[in-house]
Design a protein around this motif. Structure first.
Motif, PDB file in Angstrom:
ATOM      1  N   ARG A 117     -14.041  16.634 -14.749  1.00  0.00           N
ATOM      2  CA  ARG A 117     -14.225  16.102 -15.884  1.00  0.00           C
ATOM      3  C   ARG A 117     -15.670  16.315 -16.215  1.00  0.00           C
ATOM      4  O   ARG A 117     -15.929  16.291 -17.451  1.00  0.00           O
ATOM      5  N   THR A 121     -14.795  18.421 -19.603  1.00  0.00           N
ATOM      6  CA  THR A 121     -14.610  17.382 -20.698  1.00  0.00           C
ATOM      7  C   THR A 121     -15.750  16.460 -21.034  1.00  0.00           C
ATOM      8  O   THR A 121     -15.661  16.246 -22.241  1.00  0.00           O
ATOM      9  N   GLY A 125     -16.605  16.264 -25.124  1.00  0.00           N
ATOM     10  CA  GLY A 125     -17.051  14.889 -25.455  1.00  0.00           C
ATOM     11  C   GLY A 125     -18.195  14.878 -26.283  1.00  0.00           C
ATOM     12  O   GLY A 125     -18.260  14.140 -27.298  1.00  0.00           O
ATOM     13  N   GLN A 200      -8.117  18.344 -22.389  1.00  0.00           N
ATOM     14  CA  GLN A 200      -7.789  17.459 -21.277  1.00  0.00           C
ATOM     15  C   GLN A 200      -6.420  17.109 -20.996  1.00  0.00           C
ATOM     16  O   GLN A 200      -6.095  16.754 -20.002  1.00  0.00           O
ATOM     17  N   TRP A 204      -4.763  17.687 -17.429  1.00  0.00           N
ATOM     18  CA  TRP A 204      -4.153  16.435 -16.750  1.00  0.00           C
ATOM     19  C   TRP A 204      -2.865  16.500 -16.394  1.00  0.00           C
ATOM     20  O   TRP A 204      -2.334  15.981 -15.185  1.00  0.00           O
ATOM     21  N   ASN A 257      -7.668   1.580 -18.250  1.00  0.00           N
ATOM     22  CA  ASN A 257      -7.143   2.096 -19.611  1.00  0.00           C
ATOM     23  C   ASN A 257      -7.463   1.232 -20.673  1.00  0.00           C
ATOM     24  O   ASN A 257      -7.855   1.576 -21.619  1.00  0.00           O
ATOM     25  N   ILE A 260     -11.306   1.045 -21.539  1.00  0.00           N
ATOM     26  CA  ILE A 260     -11.524   2.171 -22.183  1.00  0.00           C
ATOM     27  C   ILE A 260     -11.152   1.761 -23.693  1.00  0.00           C
ATOM     28  O   ILE A 260     -11.878   2.022 -24.637  1.00  0.00           O
ATOM     29  N   SER A 307      -9.468   9.744 -12.764  1.00  0.00           N
ATOM     30  CA  SER A 307      -9.662  10.220 -13.940  1.00  0.00           C
ATOM     31  C   SER A 307     -10.254   9.089 -15.003  1.00  0.00           C
ATOM     32  O   SER A 307     -11.122   9.600 -15.919  1.00  0.00           O
ATOM     33  N   SER A 308      -9.407   8.060 -14.915  1.00  0.00           N
ATOM     34  CA  SER A 308      -9.783   6.922 -16.153  1.00  0.00           C
ATOM     35  C   SER A 308     -11.312   6.341 -15.654  1.00  0.00           C
ATOM     36  O   SER A 308     -11.899   6.110 -16.676  1.00  0.00           O
ATOM     37  N   GLY A 311     -13.750   8.805 -16.892  1.00  0.00           N
ATOM     38  CA  GLY A 311     -13.821   8.683 -18.433  1.00  0.00           C
ATOM     39  C   GLY A 311     -14.427   7.522 -18.838  1.00  0.00           C
ATOM     40  O   GLY A 311     -15.054   7.497 -19.843  1.00  0.00           O
ATOM     41  N   HIS A 314     -18.019   8.212 -18.638  1.00  0.00           N
ATOM     42  CA  HIS A 314     -18.628   9.172 -19.517  1.00  0.00           C
ATOM     43  C   HIS A 314     -18.721   8.473 -20.916  1.00  0.00           C
ATOM     44  O   HIS A 314     -19.776   8.638 -21.858  1.00  0.00           O
ATOM     45  N   ASN A 315     -17.846   7.481 -21.344  1.00  0.00           N
ATOM     46  CA  ASN A 315     -17.875   6.672 -22.439  1.00  0.00           C
ATOM     47  C   ASN A 315     -18.994   5.779 -22.670  1.00  0.00           C
ATOM     48  O   ASN A 315     -19.649   5.709 -23.538  1.00  0.00           O
TER      49      ASN A 315
END
Length: 353
Positions: A117, A121, A125, A200, A204, A257, A260, A307-308, A311, A314-315
């Motif tokens: 990631r 990714t 991103g 992505q 996945w 999730n 996010i 992974s979530s 993510g 990263h966000n």
């Protein structure tokens, strides 16, 4: 006359016979246990029933035609994807990483997820944020050019006597050409912002199917230990080949999730109806993933949760003004000097107060 059987236990299967457009069910005797015989009423003698491979069968004795077995080698689309080359490469990556690092399987899955990631990714991103910022910056220029174009079209319409429908046609045609030229000039076509999802999502899927194959013993790469994923878990999930019976990982996956999704929704200052529909759809997918993650091997649900989590990190990192400055991401209307405080305040105001 039907022969009498010395034993009364038989296996009967139903055969589907299609006549014209109607499908009917007919009983069909498939096989009998070894040692069956029949009593011939005419000769009053017991005769063994013969079949293939030395096992008894009633089919010849009853005067029936032998049943033809139809087999097919065609696999389903799901199995075709699971046996594809990208999935095999993902299996090799997972096994090689675990063997080289010597980490337990749960830690190897988490580290592999974080590495992929971050290396793949995260740069995509950043590129997506640059494209979105450039497209947003062009909106003012597009609005000015649209007003100018509308004035020019009105002047031409008076000179040539165009109808309103003709004016609308020429306006849309020329505005589309002008916008395309601006996208080419700034190298920021909106389709490039979707590059992240096109990379992505296949990654996945491939890693998920690779872990599924390894967990079910269907992998194409031999494991270093016969136990493999069965003893590679930790805490409440010691066996990564079994689903998480406590539902801790699936519920955590759904909550991450949803978090996010809400962070993304809070960033939208004036969401359109389409954006609202997309947000609701993603919320639904986040909830549906909870029971799905509870039925798959823990190795897959652990990868999804890792992974979530990456993510989400990263966000949040992409909101940092310092990080955006280092990556040279153009400023947007939603930028803030205190993004994390703003997210917390907006979250409290929307869901708590």
């Amino acid at each position: 006359m039907w022969p009498k059987l010395t034993r009364s236990v038989t296996f009967v299967t139903l055969r589907i016979c299609r006549q014209s457009n109607l499908a009917t069910l007919r009983p069909h005797i498939r096989s009998f246990f070894h040692g069956f015989s029949c009593l011939d009423s005419r000769t009053q003698t017991i005769q063994p029933l013969c079949c293939r491979s030395g096992h008894p069968s009633i089919t010849p004795a009853l005067g029936l035609q032998p049943r033809r077995t139809i087999t097919t080698d065609r696999s389903s689309w799901y199995e075709s994807i699971a046996d594809s080359t990208p999935v095999c490469l993902a299996e090799q990556l997972l096994v090689s990483t675990q063997q080289m690092t010597g980490l337990p399987w749960w830690a190897s899955i988490v580290c592999t997820t974080f590495t992929l990631r971050t290396a793949i990714t995260l740069p995509l991103g950043i590129y997506q944020s640059i494209i979105i910022a450039k497209v947003e910056a062009l909106q003012k220029e597009i609005a000015v050019l649209a007003r100018q174009l509308r004035f020019e079209i009105s002047v031409k319409a008076k000179e040539k006597g165009w109808s309103e429908k003709t004016c609308r046609f020429h306006f849309k045609k020329n505005l589309k050409r002008i916008v395309s030229e601006l996208y080419v000039r700034d190298n920021c076509h909106p389709f490039k912002a979707s590059l992240l999802i096109w990379v992505q999502l296949p990654m996945w899927v491939c890693l998920s199917l690779a872990l599924r194959n390894l967990s079910l013993g269907m992998g194409h790469v031999p494991l270093a230990s016969e136990a493999g994923l069965a003893t590679g878990g930790a805490l409440w999930f010691p066996d990564l080949t079994l689903p998480d019976s406590t539902w801790i990982i699936p519920v955590s996956l759904g909550l991450i999730n949803l978090l996010i999704t809400e962070i993304f929704a809070l960033r939208q200052l004036e969401p359109s109806k389409f954006q609202k529909y997309v947000t609701h759809f993603i919320r639904g997918i986040s909830l549906v993933m909870i029971p799905i993650a509870a039925t798959v091997p823990s190795s897959m649900s652990l990868y999804w949760l890792s992974s979530s989590c990456v993510g989400l990190a990263h966000n949040l990192l992409m909101r940092s003004p310092r990080f955006r400055g280092v990556c040279r991401i153009p400023p947007t209307r939603s930028d803030s000097e205190t993004p994390y405080k703003d997210i917390a305040a907006a979250f409290v105001a929307k869901y708590i107060k």
